[in-house]
Write a protein that holds these residues in place. Sequence first.
Motif, PDB file in Angstrom:
ATOM      1  N   GLU A   1      37.287   7.049 -14.846  1.00 43.25           N
ATOM      2  CA  GLU A   1      38.356   6.599 -13.970  1.00 43.25           C
ATOM      3  C   GLU A   1      39.284   7.726 -13.519  1.00 43.25           C
ATOM      4  O   GLU A   1      40.163   7.509 -12.688  1.00 43.25           O
ATOM      5  CB  GLU A   1      39.185   5.498 -14.649  1.00 43.25           C
ATOM      6  N   LEU A   2      39.107   8.928 -14.062  1.00 44.14           N
ATOM      7  CA  LEU A   2      39.935  10.066 -13.687  1.00 44.14           C
ATOM      8  C   LEU A   2      39.055  11.203 -13.167  1.00 44.14           C
ATOM      9  O   LEU A   2      37.879  11.304 -13.520  1.00 44.14           O
ATOM     10  CB  LEU A   2      40.733  10.575 -14.898  1.00 44.14           C
ATOM     11  N   ILE A   3      39.648  12.054 -12.330  1.00 47.69           N
ATOM     12  CA  ILE A   3      38.930  13.222 -11.827  1.00 47.69           C
ATOM     13  C   ILE A   3      39.242  14.386 -12.759  1.00 47.69           C
ATOM     14  O   ILE A   3      40.344  14.939 -12.731  1.00 47.69           O
ATOM     15  CB  ILE A   3      39.344  13.555 -10.377  1.00 47.69           C
ATOM     16  N   THR A   4      38.283  14.728 -13.604  1.00 45.87           N
ATOM     17  CA  THR A   4      38.518  15.711 -14.650  1.00 45.87           C
ATOM     18  C   THR A   4      37.459  16.808 -14.637  1.00 45.87           C
ATOM     19  O   THR A   4      36.435  16.702 -13.962  1.00 45.87           O
ATOM     20  CB  THR A   4      38.486  15.038 -16.038  1.00 45.87           C
ATOM     21  N   ILE A   5      37.736  17.837 -15.398  1.00 44.11           N
ATOM     22  CA  ILE A   5      36.726  18.839 -15.735  1.00 44.11           C
ATOM     23  C   ILE A   5      36.433  18.667 -17.222  1.00 44.11           C
ATOM     24  O   ILE A   5      37.333  18.791 -18.059  1.00 44.11           O
ATOM     25  CB  ILE A   5      37.223  20.261 -15.446  1.00 44.11           C
TER      26      ILE A   5
END
Length: 317
Positions: free
Chosen positions: A154-158
Amino acid sequence: MRNITLRQMRVFAAVARYRSFTKAARELHLTQPAISQQIKLLEIEVGLPLLEHVGRQIHLTAAGDELLRYASQVTELLREAGESLAAMRGLKRGVLKLGAVSTAKYFAPSLLSAFAPAYPEVTIHFTVGNREEIIQQLAANETDLVIMGRPPRELITIAEPFAKHPLVVIASPKHPLAGKRRIPLERLGSESFIIREEGSGTRASMEHVFAKRGVPIRVLMEVSSNETIKQAVMAGMGIGFISIHTVGLELAAGKLVMLNVTGLPLIRDWFVIHMRDKRLSPIAVAFRSFLLEKGATIIHKTAEESRSILRAASAQQ
């Protein structure tokens, strides 16, 4: 908004955090009247009330909620600026804000203990929570890095893997399946499981592998703690699906056994994760690099040392 000062924003953020003028004054080393004055000046500049008193309780208004979001960003940017400038001066100071899911708490202190001596002036803020809590902290920019076994969709992460994460089925040594070899996964469909709560990464992995093989899961009890799973399994209530990092001592002591199930352990990864748009501080960058380079070795070494100590203690008894 041009005349708002950083001091007013800090005062407001402290009052919002504690919901108390007294506690904010104590933290900022100001008098309570000074706190009240700064809040009044801030409300004049904003043109809207930021706080409301209901009885003895302080609550944020809608405008207060909105301003707090920006105040938190301002505070974080100032912290990052300070640490970046400190790094340019060759200093090893700052704050590392690390979050970890509850399963990772069994090895995270060893990682921090190995990292900290090289940065004696660094303050570490370490929080442990369930998967949902850690994701919320990440989204709210309350933490620099998090350690978890399954990156949030649900999040834009690395998300970068740094160590292997084996998941196993445990049972009491008195369980009928203890000691048996090559147990078909299908055989576990008739067993009662004590499992983690909905949303847990361990539970999601279990449900995936069982569903893939068409094996039903009979849930006897759902809990939010690995410790509770271990105690329930030791008591003979059922079997559990759990990270091997959480049961090393119990396996070595013979209080639990790992069932020899075909296709298991299920090998997953531990990830170090941050928001893609997050500008990591020099200390956060250093810890991330440390995990990627040495994390797996330290976790393995810590597990081996714990088992060796336990075996030596058992031999002396």
